[in-house]
Design a protein around this motif. Sequence first.
Motif, PDB file in Angstrom:
ATOM      1  N   LEU A  79       6.467  20.777  -2.518  1.00 37.96           N
ATOM      2  CA  LEU A  79       6.129  19.444  -3.025  1.00 37.96           C
ATOM      3  C   LEU A  79       6.833  18.427  -2.149  1.00 37.96           C
ATOM      4  O   LEU A  79       8.053  18.489  -1.976  1.00 37.96           O
ATOM      5  CB  LEU A  79       6.597  19.298  -4.473  1.00 37.96           C
ATOM      6  N   ILE A  80       6.079  17.503  -1.605  1.00 39.25           N
ATOM      7  CA  ILE A  80       6.643  16.468  -0.735  1.00 39.25           C
ATOM      8  C   ILE A  80       6.404  15.106  -1.373  1.00 39.25           C
ATOM      9  O   ILE A  80       5.261  14.748  -1.685  1.00 39.25           O
ATOM     10  CB  ILE A  80       6.028  16.533   0.679  1.00 39.25           C
ATOM     11  N   LEU A  81       7.485  14.372  -1.579  1.00 32.81           N
ATOM     12  CA  LEU A  81       7.429  12.997  -2.086  1.00 32.81           C
ATOM     13  C   LEU A  81       7.597  12.068  -0.897  1.00 32.81           C
ATOM     14  O   LEU A  81       8.555  12.219  -0.123  1.00 32.81           O
ATOM     15  CB  LEU A  81       8.539  12.744  -3.104  1.00 32.81           C
ATOM     16  N   PHE A  82       6.694  11.112  -0.761  1.00 28.36           N
ATOM     17  CA  PHE A  82       6.724  10.246   0.412  1.00 28.36           C
ATOM     18  C   PHE A  82       6.177   8.872   0.074  1.00 28.36           C
ATOM     19  O   PHE A  82       5.532   8.680  -0.957  1.00 28.36           O
ATOM     20  CB  PHE A  82       5.913  10.865   1.561  1.00 28.36           C
ATOM     21  N   GLY A  83       6.416   7.939   0.952  1.00 25.21           N
ATOM     22  CA  GLY A  83       5.846   6.612   0.774  1.00 25.21           C
ATOM     23  C   GLY A  83       6.370   5.637   1.787  1.00 25.21           C
ATOM     24  O   GLY A  83       7.224   5.953   2.612  1.00 25.21           O
ATOM     25  N   ASN A  84       5.835   4.448   1.694  1.00 27.86           N
ATOM     26  CA  ASN A  84       6.259   3.347   2.543  1.00 27.86           C
ATOM     27  C   ASN A  84       6.535   2.168   1.624  1.00 27.86           C
ATOM     28  O   ASN A  84       5.600   1.658   0.975  1.00 27.86           O
ATOM     29  CB  ASN A  84       5.154   3.016   3.552  1.00 27.86           C
ATOM     30  N   PRO A  85       7.785   1.732   1.526  1.00 28.39           N
ATOM     31  CA  PRO A  85       8.107   0.620   0.634  1.00 28.39           C
ATOM     32  C   PRO A  85       7.285  -0.645   0.889  1.00 28.39           C
ATOM     33  O   PRO A  85       7.064  -1.427  -0.031  1.00 28.39           O
ATOM     34  CB  PRO A  85       9.592   0.384   0.886  1.00 28.39           C
ATOM     35  N   LYS A  86       6.795  -0.826   2.116  1.00 26.44           N
ATOM     36  CA  LYS A  86       5.951  -1.994   2.391  1.00 26.44           C
ATOM     37  C   LYS A  86       4.651  -1.933   1.595  1.00 26.44           C
ATOM     38  O   LYS A  86       4.099  -2.964   1.227  1.00 26.44           O
ATOM     39  CB  LYS A  86       5.643  -2.090   3.887  1.00 26.44           C
ATOM     40  N   ALA A  87       4.165  -0.735   1.322  1.00 29.15           N
ATOM     41  CA  ALA A  87       2.933  -0.577   0.544  1.00 29.15           C
ATOM     42  C   ALA A  87       3.222  -0.439  -0.947  1.00 29.15           C
ATOM     43  O   ALA A  87       2.503  -0.998  -1.777  1.00 29.15           O
ATOM     44  CB  ALA A  87       2.162   0.648   1.032  1.00 29.15           C
ATOM     45  N   GLY A  88       4.254   0.301  -1.292  1.00 27.96           N
ATOM     46  CA  GLY A  88       4.538   0.577  -2.696  1.00 27.96           C
ATOM     47  C   GLY A  88       5.206  -0.549  -3.455  1.00 27.96           C
ATOM     48  O   GLY A  88       4.925  -0.754  -4.645  1.00 27.96           O
ATOM     49  N   THR A  89       6.069  -1.299  -2.788  1.00 28.16           N
ATOM     50  CA  THR A  89       6.808  -2.357  -3.477  1.00 28.16           C
ATOM     51  C   THR A  89       5.894  -3.419  -4.085  1.00 28.16           C
ATOM     52  O   THR A  89       6.084  -3.783  -5.253  1.00 28.16           O
ATOM     53  CB  THR A  89       7.855  -2.988  -2.543  1.00 28.16           C
ATOM     54  N   PRO A  90       4.896  -3.918  -3.365  1.00 24.81           N
ATOM     55  CA  PRO A  90       4.007  -4.911  -3.995  1.00 24.81           C
ATOM     56  C   PRO A  90       3.271  -4.358  -5.221  1.00 24.81           C
ATOM     57  O   PRO A  90       3.024  -5.091  -6.180  1.00 24.81           O
ATOM     58  CB  PRO A  90       3.018  -5.274  -2.878  1.00 24.81           C
ATOM     59  N   ALA A 133       5.304   2.326 -11.115  1.00 21.85           N
ATOM     60  CA  ALA A 133       6.341   3.116 -10.449  1.00 21.85           C
ATOM     61  C   ALA A 133       6.297   4.578 -10.882  1.00 21.85           C
ATOM     62  O   ALA A 133       6.823   5.446 -10.179  1.00 21.85           O
ATOM     63  CB  ALA A 133       7.715   2.521 -10.726  1.00 21.85           C
ATOM     64  N   LEU A 134       5.654   4.868 -11.996  1.00 21.91           N
ATOM     65  CA  LEU A 134       5.478   6.263 -12.404  1.00 21.91           C
ATOM     66  C   LEU A 134       4.607   7.037 -11.412  1.00 21.91           C
ATOM     67  O   LEU A 134       4.684   8.263 -11.329  1.00 21.91           O
ATOM     68  CB  LEU A 134       4.845   6.347 -13.796  1.00 21.91           C
ATOM     69  N   GLU A 135       3.770   6.337 -10.674  1.00 23.01           N
ATOM     70  CA  GLU A 135       2.856   6.965  -9.721  1.00 23.01           C
ATOM     71  C   GLU A 135       3.419   7.001  -8.301  1.00 23.01           C
ATOM     72  O   GLU A 135       2.812   7.584  -7.413  1.00 23.01           O
ATOM     73  CB  GLU A 135       1.524   6.212  -9.704  1.00 23.01           C
ATOM     74  N   LEU A 136       4.533   6.347  -8.087  1.00 18.49           N
ATOM     75  CA  LEU A 136       5.111   6.215  -6.753  1.00 18.49           C
ATOM     76  C   LEU A 136       6.539   6.763  -6.764  1.00 18.49           C
ATOM     77  O   LEU A 136       7.231   6.615  -7.768  1.00 18.49           O
ATOM     78  CB  LEU A 136       5.100   4.749  -6.323  1.00 18.49           C
ATOM     79  N   PRO A 137       7.027   7.382  -5.714  1.00 15.32           N
ATOM     80  CA  PRO A 137       6.353   7.568  -4.441  1.00 15.32           C
ATOM     81  C   PRO A 137       5.157   8.515  -4.572  1.00 15.32           C
ATOM     82  O   PRO A 137       4.981   9.174  -5.587  1.00 15.32           O
ATOM     83  CB  PRO A 137       7.432   8.178  -3.540  1.00 15.32           C
ATOM     84  N   LEU A 138       4.395   8.527  -3.495  1.00 12.60           N
ATOM     85  CA  LEU A 138       3.238   9.412  -3.433  1.00 12.60           C
ATOM     86  C   LEU A 138       3.718  10.848  -3.317  1.00 12.60           C
ATOM     87  O   LEU A 138       4.861  11.107  -2.953  1.00 12.60           O
ATOM     88  CB  LEU A 138       2.368   9.036  -2.236  1.00 12.60           C
ATOM     89  N   ARG A 139       2.836  11.788  -3.641  1.00 10.22           N
ATOM     90  CA  ARG A 139       3.217  13.190  -3.559  1.00 10.22           C
ATOM     91  C   ARG A 139       2.059  14.044  -3.075  1.00 10.22           C
ATOM     92  O   ARG A 139       0.900  13.709  -3.306  1.00 10.22           O
ATOM     93  CB  ARG A 139       3.743  13.696  -4.891  1.00 10.22           C
ATOM     94  N   GLY A 193       4.961   5.164   9.602  1.00 12.31           N
ATOM     95  CA  GLY A 193       6.065   4.444   8.972  1.00 12.31           C
ATOM     96  C   GLY A 193       6.409   4.881   7.564  1.00 12.31           C
ATOM     97  O   GLY A 193       7.154   4.187   6.864  1.00 12.31           O
ATOM     98  N   SER A 194       5.886   6.016   7.122  1.00 11.78           N
ATOM     99  CA  SER A 194       6.229   6.517   5.793  1.00 11.78           C
ATOM    100  C   SER A 194       7.523   7.321   5.853  1.00 11.78           C
ATOM    101  O   SER A 194       7.851   7.921   6.875  1.00 11.78           O
ATOM    102  CB  SER A 194       5.118   7.417   5.240  1.00 11.78           C
ATOM    103  N   THR A 195       8.208   7.341   4.743  1.00 10.35           N
ATOM    104  CA  THR A 195       9.451   8.094   4.608  1.00 10.35           C
ATOM    105  C   THR A 195       9.199   9.296   3.709  1.00 10.35           C
ATOM    106  O   THR A 195       8.554   9.162   2.669  1.00 10.35           O
ATOM    107  CB  THR A 195      10.537   7.206   3.958  1.00 10.35           C
ATOM    108  N   VAL A 196       9.700  10.455   4.111  1.00  8.13           N
ATOM    109  CA  VAL A 196       9.692  11.622   3.228  1.00  8.13           C
ATOM    110  C   VAL A 196      10.978  11.534   2.419  1.00  8.13           C
ATOM    111  O   VAL A 196      12.070  11.641   2.953  1.00  8.13           O
ATOM    112  CB  VAL A 196       9.601  12.942   4.012  1.00  8.13           C
ATOM    113  N   PHE A 197      10.830  11.287   1.127  1.00  2.60           N
ATOM    114  CA  PHE A 197      11.987  11.125   0.247  1.00  2.60           C
ATOM    115  C   PHE A 197      12.523  12.456  -0.248  1.00  2.60           C
ATOM    116  O   PHE A 197      13.715  12.588  -0.529  1.00  2.60           O
ATOM    117  CB  PHE A 197      11.623  10.247  -0.957  1.00  2.60           C
TER     118      PHE A 197
END
Length: 134
Positions: free
Chosen positions: A60-71, A80-86, A35-39
């Motif tokens: 370089l791939i930036l990715f994440g899942n807003p369900k995990a990152g938003t909280p 937010a400086l650390e997110l999305p993941l890379r 369920g992660s998105t490649v941004f």
Amino acid sequence: MTEHRQHPSSVVSFKSAHDFDTTIAQLKRALDGVGSTVFADVDQREAASLVGLALRPTRLILFGNPKAGTPIMAANAHAALELPLRLVVWQDDEGHAVVDYRDVSQTLGPLYAIAPELLGPIQRVAALLQAAVQ
């Protein structure tokens, strides 16, 4: 000879069992599967060539899942400086694809005072990535 360079202890680095392009595809498939998105997918070699410089294959791939990152970001906006993941996939001097992932679950707690229960989902990312390319 493979280059061994200094990197922060929060960086997880491992060789892929696949070639460079297959490694990228496998990682994207694994991320999509959870369920992660490649941004963004930034071809750093191509960017270097546009200014006349040479660089080994590097993406370089930036990715994440807003369900995990938003909280996490809701708990501390600075996080937010650390997110999305890379992650970075690069080719070493021997032609192996290498995956580097900065495991921010190691730094979000101590540096941003993020509660451990919010870090659970991102603590599993390194193992997911490694399994995807073995």
